[in-house]
Design a protein around this motif. Structure first.
Motif, PDB file in Angstrom:
ATOM      1  N   ASN A 133      42.778  40.269  22.815  1.00 16.87           N
ATOM      2  CA  ASN A 133      43.993  40.224  23.597  1.00 16.87           C
ATOM      3  C   ASN A 133      43.938  38.999  24.482  1.00 16.87           C
ATOM      4  N   SER A 134      45.064  38.326  24.608  1.00 16.36           N
ATOM      5  CA  SER A 134      45.134  37.189  25.523  1.00 16.36           C
ATOM      6  C   SER A 134      46.365  37.368  26.408  1.00 16.36           C
ATOM      7  N   PHE A 135      46.286  36.798  27.584  1.00 16.89           N
ATOM      8  CA  PHE A 135      47.386  36.910  28.537  1.00 16.89           C
ATOM      9  C   PHE A 135      47.360  35.703  29.461  1.00 16.89           C
ATOM     10  N   ARG A 136      48.532  35.396  29.991  1.00 15.62           N
ATOM     11  CA  ARG A 136      48.673  34.271  30.915  1.00 15.62           C
ATOM     12  C   ARG A 136      48.847  34.813  32.327  1.00 15.62           C
ATOM     13  N   LEU A 137      48.296  34.073  33.266  1.00 16.10           N
ATOM     14  CA  LEU A 137      48.384  34.446  34.676  1.00 16.10           C
ATOM     15  C   LEU A 137      48.740  33.215  35.501  1.00 16.10           C
ATOM     16  N   PRO A 138      49.374  33.425  36.656  1.00 17.22           N
ATOM     17  CA  PRO A 138      49.680  32.282  37.522  1.00 17.22           C
ATOM     18  C   PRO A 138      48.409  31.733  38.169  1.00 17.22           C
ATOM     19  N   ARG A 139      48.399  30.455  38.422  1.00 15.49           N
ATOM     20  CA  ARG A 139      47.261  29.807  39.089  1.00 15.49           C
ATOM     21  C   ARG A 139      47.342  30.139  40.575  1.00 15.49           C
ATOM     22  N   LEU A 172      32.620  40.556  35.968  1.00 15.58           N
ATOM     23  CA  LEU A 172      32.032  39.556  36.855  1.00 15.58           C
ATOM     24  C   LEU A 172      32.260  38.146  36.302  1.00 15.58           C
ATOM     25  N   LEU A 173      31.995  37.966  35.017  1.00 14.85           N
ATOM     26  CA  LEU A 173      32.129  36.624  34.440  1.00 14.85           C
ATOM     27  C   LEU A 173      33.575  36.150  34.402  1.00 14.85           C
ATOM     28  N   VAL A 174      34.503  37.038  34.076  1.00 16.94           N
ATOM     29  CA  VAL A 174      35.892  36.591  34.065  1.00 16.94           C
ATOM     30  C   VAL A 174      36.329  36.217  35.476  1.00 16.94           C
ATOM     31  N   SER A 175      35.818  36.909  36.483  1.00 13.61           N
ATOM     32  CA  SER A 175      36.115  36.533  37.871  1.00 13.61           C
ATOM     33  C   SER A 175      35.653  35.116  38.167  1.00 13.61           C
ATOM     34  N   SER A 184      45.244  36.232  40.994  1.00 16.24           N
ATOM     35  CA  SER A 184      45.018  36.359  39.556  1.00 16.24           C
ATOM     36  C   SER A 184      43.569  36.699  39.208  1.00 16.24           C
ATOM     37  N   VAL A 185      42.643  36.444  40.114  1.00 13.57           N
ATOM     38  CA  VAL A 185      41.240  36.798  39.856  1.00 13.57           C
ATOM     39  C   VAL A 185      41.128  38.305  39.654  1.00 13.57           C
ATOM     40  N   GLY A 186      41.669  39.075  40.573  1.00 15.80           N
ATOM     41  CA  GLY A 186      41.635  40.525  40.463  1.00 15.80           C
ATOM     42  C   GLY A 186      42.433  41.030  39.269  1.00 15.80           C
ATOM     43  N   LEU A 187      43.582  40.417  39.005  1.00 12.59           N
ATOM     44  CA  LEU A 187      44.391  40.815  37.857  1.00 12.59           C
ATOM     45  C   LEU A 187      43.626  40.608  36.548  1.00 12.59           C
ATOM     46  N   ALA A 188      42.972  39.460  36.412  1.00 16.80           N
ATOM     47  CA  ALA A 188      42.200  39.178  35.201  1.00 16.80           C
ATOM     48  C   ALA A 188      41.068  40.181  35.037  1.00 16.80           C
ATOM     49  N   ARG A 189      40.385  40.469  36.114  1.00 13.80           N
ATOM     50  CA  ARG A 189      39.279  41.429  36.086  1.00 13.80           C
ATOM     51  C   ARG A 189      39.770  42.797  35.593  1.00 13.80           C
TER      52      ARG A 189
END
Length: 133
Positions: A5-11, A44-47, A15-20
């Motif tokens: 799965n891939s997704f886009r997030l705002p810079r 942890l790594l995605v953060s 977005s750190v918490g959202l990605a996690r």
């Protein structure tokens, strides 16, 4: 079975918490133990990888992409892509420094990690996590 799965997030720092959370949710949905090592390490790594994009990525880029792939052997591949061309490298940090340790964590936790150059479209920083035996 391979699942991705891939997704886009705002810079943006939020977005750190959202990605996690999105990575954790996908891995749980795909059958990974919610309290397992791969799950904890992946969040942890995605953060760390997302934080690098937000702090050091292309300033004019409004979004970046995160991808999580669950491999048949229980491994997890994380990818964070942005339009920046500078390749991230671990740096020397002093004992009192409050930043600069992210890629050192990635090196210690991931089975492997690296950077894929995407030419005019920037780069993808990836990290592979293998389940504990």
């Amino acid at each position: 079975m391979l699942r991705r799965n891939s997704f886009r997030l705002p810079r943006h720092p939020a977005s750190v918490g959202l990605a996690r959370h999105r990575v954790r949710d996908h891995l749980v949905d795909w059958g990974h133990d919610p309290d397992g090592t791969v799950q904890d390490d992946a969040t942890l790594l995605v953060s760390e990888l997302v934080t690098n994009v937000i702090r050091h990525g292309a300033i004019l880029e409004p979004e970046f992409e995160v991808a999580v792939t669950a491999l048949a052997d229980g491994s997890c591949l994380l990818e964070v892509s942005d339009e920046g061309v500078l390749e991230p490298r671990p740096r020397e940090v002093g004992g009192s420094a409050e930043t600069g340790r992210g890629l050192h964590l990635v090196e210690q936790i991931a089975s492997a990690w690296g950077v894929w150059n995407r030419g005019a479209h920037g780069k993808t920083v990836w990290a592979l996590l293998r389940p504990s035996v």
